[in-house]
Design an enzyme around this catalytic site. Structure first.
Site, mmCIF file in Angstrom:
data_model
loop_
_atom_site.group_PDB
_atom_site.id
_atom_site.type_symbol
_atom_site.label_atom_id
_atom_site.label_comp_id
_atom_site.label_asym_id
_atom_site.label_seq_id
_atom_site.Cartn_x
_atom_site.Cartn_y
_atom_site.Cartn_z
ATOM 1 N N SER A 39 -1.742 1.189 -3.462
ATOM 2 C CA SER A 39 -1.002 0.047 -3.991
ATOM 3 C C SER A 39 -0.540 -0.805 -2.819
ATOM 4 O O SER A 39 -0.320 -0.282 -1.712
ATOM 5 C CB SER A 39 0.220 0.510 -4.795
ATOM 6 O OG SER A 39 1.074 -0.580 -5.118
ATOM 7 N N TYR A 49 8.137 5.293 -4.250
ATOM 8 C CA TYR A 49 6.816 4.912 -4.750
ATOM 9 C C TYR A 49 5.963 4.369 -3.603
ATOM 10 O O TYR A 49 4.805 4.772 -3.422
ATOM 11 C CB TYR A 49 6.939 3.873 -5.862
ATOM 12 C CG TYR A 49 5.604 3.420 -6.411
ATOM 13 C CD1 TYR A 49 4.870 4.249 -7.253
ATOM 14 C CD2 TYR A 49 5.079 2.178 -6.080
ATOM 15 C CE1 TYR A 49 3.649 3.841 -7.756
ATOM 16 C CE2 TYR A 49 3.857 1.766 -6.580
ATOM 17 C CZ TYR A 49 3.137 2.601 -7.409
ATOM 18 O OH TYR A 49 1.920 2.204 -7.906
#
Length: 249
Positions: free
Chosen positions: A145, A155
């Site tokens: 990501s 994350y």
């Protein structure tokens, strides 16, 4: 095109969202797809629909955080399709992710999160690589990501780890003719993203993109299939941004 005819492919987290789109796209190009997910009901539905559409697919329940479950997934794939050629490590805790700081996130949750979002990719790779090598090699795509390059708490840390894992495994597995790459999506218009990210933040992110719209799962398909296919036979250890220009490195 039918770049994956007579080849098998495992897609983890394929019961919905981006993983489902990857699984359908691989099947459309001839792959025999294992739809791997914790969600039995939705996973079986995806596999049945792929079959109804003329493709070949089977569902296998997997908890990627559990090495024994990952090993069972590999065994299932070999029994079902005779070998393992391709793997997409897409499974992640995301749509129901807790929002917290690295400094304050409960330790048990942090460990569970990393067990899926980082260690899961390693667990499944460790489970499949020998079968891939025995079949003459193969290819792996990890889901990263753009969160790896901006502040995104734990994350983002997991995605930094995925990038490093991709590069290290590319070196370790190159001699076995296994390529390992990653895709780093920018903001993607999925149910999971809308559940996690407040609308005002999404709007601000999009306003800063050179291509001023959210991405879609379909925007990622070409990159995934390219990196898995023989078209990318001399590409490994690469993290490919598909992000509307969000990150310029």
């Amino acid at each position: 095109m039918a770049r994956f005819t007579d080849r098998s492919a495992i897609v983890t987290g394929a019961a919905q969202g981006i993983g489902e789109v990857y699984a359908r796209a691989l099947a459309a190009e001839g792959a025999k797809v294992v739809v791997a997910d914790l969600n039995i009901e939705r996973g079986e539905e995806v596999a049945k629909q792929i079959t109804a559409d003329g493709g070949t697919a089977a569902f296998c329940r997997v908890d990627v955080a559990d090495p024994e479950s990952a090993a069972a997934l590999a065994e299932f794939t070999v029994a079902q399709f005779g070998g393992i050629d391709h793997l997409v490590n897409n499974a992640a805790i995301y749509g129901e992710m807790k929002l917290d700081l690295l400094l304050t996130v409960p330790w048990d949750y942090y460990k569970k999160f990393m067990g899926v979002n980082l260690d899961g990719a390693l667990n499944v790779t460790r489970a499949v690589w020998q079968q891939m090598a025995a079949g003459g090699g193969g290819s792996i795509v990890n889901q990263s990501s753009t969160a790896a390059w901006v502040y995104s708490g734990f994350y983002g840390l997991a995605k930094v780890g995925i990038n490093g894992l991709t590069q290290q495994l590319a070196v370790e597995l190159g001699g076995s003719k296994i390529r390992v790459n990653a895709i780093a999506p920018g903001p993607i218009d999925t149910e999971a993203t809308l559940n996690v990210t407040p609308g005002s933040i999404v709007k601000d992110m999009v306003s800063r993109l050179p291509i001023k719209r959210m991405g879609t799962p379909q925007d990622l398909v070409g990159a995934c299939l390219y990196l898995l296919s023989d078209d990318a036979s001399w590409v490994t250890g690469h993290i490919l941004n598909v992000d509307g220009g969000q990150i310029i490195r």
